[in-house]
Design a protein around this motif. Structure first.
Motif, mmCIF file in Angstrom:
data_model
loop_
_atom_site.group_PDB
_atom_site.id
_atom_site.type_symbol
_atom_site.label_atom_id
_atom_site.label_comp_id
_atom_site.label_asym_id
_atom_site.label_seq_id
_atom_site.Cartn_x
_atom_site.Cartn_y
_atom_site.Cartn_z
ATOM 1 N N LEU A 73 137.954 87.889 -0.568
ATOM 2 C CA LEU A 73 137.547 86.911 0.441
ATOM 3 C C LEU A 73 137.238 87.605 1.767
ATOM 4 O O LEU A 73 136.342 87.176 2.500
ATOM 5 C CB LEU A 73 138.648 85.872 0.643
ATOM 6 C CG LEU A 73 138.983 84.976 -0.542
ATOM 7 C CD1 LEU A 73 140.047 83.960 -0.142
ATOM 8 C CD2 LEU A 73 137.744 84.265 -1.072
ATOM 9 N N ALA A 74 137.987 88.667 2.080
ATOM 10 C CA ALA A 74 137.740 89.400 3.330
ATOM 11 C C ALA A 74 136.318 89.929 3.381
ATOM 12 O O ALA A 74 135.682 89.943 4.441
ATOM 13 C CB ALA A 74 138.747 90.542 3.473
ATOM 14 N N ALA A 75 135.797 90.374 2.238
ATOM 15 C CA ALA A 75 134.419 90.888 2.212
ATOM 16 C C ALA A 75 133.435 89.787 2.594
ATOM 17 O O ALA A 75 132.494 90.015 3.370
ATOM 18 C CB ALA A 75 134.101 91.430 0.821
ATOM 19 N N ALA A 76 133.648 88.580 2.075
ATOM 20 C CA ALA A 76 132.753 87.467 2.406
ATOM 21 C C ALA A 76 132.932 87.032 3.859
ATOM 22 O O ALA A 76 131.946 86.751 4.561
ATOM 23 C CB ALA A 76 133.025 86.289 1.467
ATOM 24 N N LEU A 77 134.169 86.988 4.337
ATOM 25 C CA LEU A 77 134.413 86.595 5.730
ATOM 26 C C LEU A 77 133.768 87.579 6.696
ATOM 27 O O LEU A 77 133.187 87.183 7.712
ATOM 28 C CB LEU A 77 135.917 86.508 5.987
ATOM 29 C CG LEU A 77 136.607 85.255 5.438
ATOM 30 C CD1 LEU A 77 138.112 85.454 5.353
ATOM 31 C CD2 LEU A 77 136.273 84.033 6.296
ATOM 32 N N ALA A 98 126.694 80.751 -3.329
ATOM 33 C CA ALA A 98 126.424 81.744 -4.380
ATOM 34 C C ALA A 98 126.323 83.152 -3.792
ATOM 35 O O ALA A 98 126.840 84.121 -4.369
ATOM 36 C CB ALA A 98 125.148 81.381 -5.127
ATOM 37 N N GLU A 99 125.636 83.288 -2.659
ATOM 38 C CA GLU A 99 125.500 84.613 -2.028
ATOM 39 C C GLU A 99 126.844 85.135 -1.533
ATOM 40 O O GLU A 99 127.157 86.320 -1.688
ATOM 41 C CB GLU A 99 124.507 84.532 -0.867
ATOM 42 C CG GLU A 99 123.066 84.359 -1.310
ATOM 43 C CD GLU A 99 122.132 84.104 -0.140
ATOM 44 O OE1 GLU A 99 120.954 84.484 -0.249
ATOM 45 O OE2 GLU A 99 122.574 83.528 0.877
ATOM 46 N N GLU A 155 129.107 88.491 -2.635
ATOM 47 C CA GLU A 155 129.742 89.453 -1.735
ATOM 48 C C GLU A 155 131.208 89.663 -2.110
ATOM 49 O O GLU A 155 131.758 90.759 -1.962
ATOM 50 C CB GLU A 155 129.651 88.966 -0.281
ATOM 51 C CG GLU A 155 128.261 88.847 0.286
ATOM 52 C CD GLU A 155 127.602 90.200 0.513
ATOM 53 O OE1 GLU A 155 128.332 91.212 0.614
ATOM 54 O OE2 GLU A 155 126.354 90.238 0.567
ATOM 55 N N ALA A 156 131.849 88.599 -2.592
ATOM 56 C CA ALA A 156 133.264 88.666 -2.961
ATOM 57 C C ALA A 156 133.463 89.112 -4.405
ATOM 58 O O ALA A 156 134.610 89.239 -4.856
ATOM 59 C CB ALA A 156 133.912 87.298 -2.755
ATOM 60 N N ALA A 157 132.376 89.339 -5.125
ATOM 61 C CA ALA A 157 132.432 89.740 -6.535
ATOM 62 C C ALA A 157 133.213 88.717 -7.365
ATOM 63 O O ALA A 157 134.063 89.063 -8.190
ATOM 64 C CB ALA A 157 133.047 91.131 -6.678
#
Length: 323
Positions: free
Chosen positions: A210-214, A228-229, A233-235
């Motif tokens: 989640l940190a990657a998406a945030l 979806a995108e 990012e969060a795999a």
């Protein structure tokens, strides 16, 4: 920290937590040393304002409304971003008379509780601050209800510096205190890694995926993100990402993106220097009119009115929902 749309860069260079704390504009209201002996207790009402406590010696008990009591030991630090009713008390259960006994003030900036003549058996630093951002409630909602940190030497050092500055009359005292408090808040929040953290930004950042998406949201808030995108990012799969994000952060991904865009827009409007169309572009809207509709729906007033009111030093009153 000035919010902006960030260039496409390594998301690890973006720090969402630092951005949120920077936008909160923390300022110290007051800080004092409290010493106590024997049986004692003190209650404080719901203020909605941030407060903190650092135990310097001895043990005591802190009870926040709706939470289990916390046993505090030397070196413990508690941060409450929005203070609800709470009490602090001796380990020996105090009676109502103990809670009703007023403190004494042996010297400026210090208070005594309990048996005023007995040697002090617990000492703690307690302080209250304010978040000067008009949208503080929105930003605080992204933080845990409270943070309890134990055994962090860096926090102890920061608390000591803040206490020393609060008692000084040195030039730029308020500026230094604000910067120290900002660092203290970030340090306390990021130290909460064991996490009993309630849903919010901190809990989301403790989840590596989640940190990657945030970080991507904070890196490029103007991008037309889809669930979806962000899941990519969060795999994670779209459904797994959505559920995991909502459970950890407390809101759905698109709600978080909208809240962050509005926080950035409000800050840009307060600081001035940007036309409404420029603000719209920087927070991800294709036109000033589309942005104005979204801003008025989310904030309660049109952006132009908000900008004029805040620059005049007033907080604009929300209009009816039809505005």
């Amino acid at each position: 920290m000035n919010p902006q749309t960030h260039p496409e860069t390594n998301p690890a260079t973006i720090d969402p937590l630092a951005e949120v704390v920077g936008l909160l504009q923390p300022a110290v209201r007051f800080t004092k040393i409290v010493g106590a002996a024997g049986r004692w207790g003190v209650r404080r009402p719901d203020t909605g304002q941030p407060s903190y406590c650092a135990v310097l010696a001895g043990q005591c008990r802190m009870t926040l409304q709706g939470e289990a009591p916390l046993l505090l030991q030397p070196g413990d630090f508690v941060l409450v971003p929005a203070t609800r009713e709470f009490s602090m008390a001796s380990l020996e259960t105090p009676g109502e008379r103990d809670f009703a006994t007023p403190p004494s003030f042996p010297r400026p900036g210090e208070a005594r509780l309990g048996d005023h003549d007995a040697p002090v058996d617990v000492r703690f630093l307690i302080g209250h601050c304010v978040f000067d951002a008009p949208d503080a409630a929105l930003l605080v909602s992204l933080l845990p209800r409270y943070v309890h940190v134990r055994g962090e030497a860096r926090l102890a050092t920061l608390v000591a510096l803040l206490d020393d500055e609060a008692r000084s009359d040195r030039p730029a005292r308020e500026v230094v205190m604000a910067r120290l408090l900002e660092v203290l808040l970030i340090e306390a929040l990021r130290s909460n890694s064991e996490t009993g953290a309630s849903p919010g930004l901190v809990r989301g950042l403790l989840d590596a995926r989640l940190a990657a998406a945030l970080r991507r949201i904070h890196e490029a808030p103007a991008r037309a993100w889809t669930v979806a995108e962000l899941a990519q990012e969060a795999a994670l799969s779209r459904s797994a990402f959505f559920e995991r994000f909502a459970r950890a952060v407390g809101v759905a991904p698109m709600e978080y993106l909208l809240a962050w865009r509005m926080a950035l827009a409000k800050d840009l409007l307060r600081r001035g220097g940007c036309a409404i169309a420029q603000v719209a572009e920087r927070v991800g809207y294709s036109s000033a009119s589309t942005f104005s509709v979204a801003f008025a729906r989310h904030i309660g007033v049109p952006p132009a009115r908000y900008a004029n009111a805040t620059r005049a030093g007033a907080e604009p009153v929300a209009q009816a929902a039809s505005a």
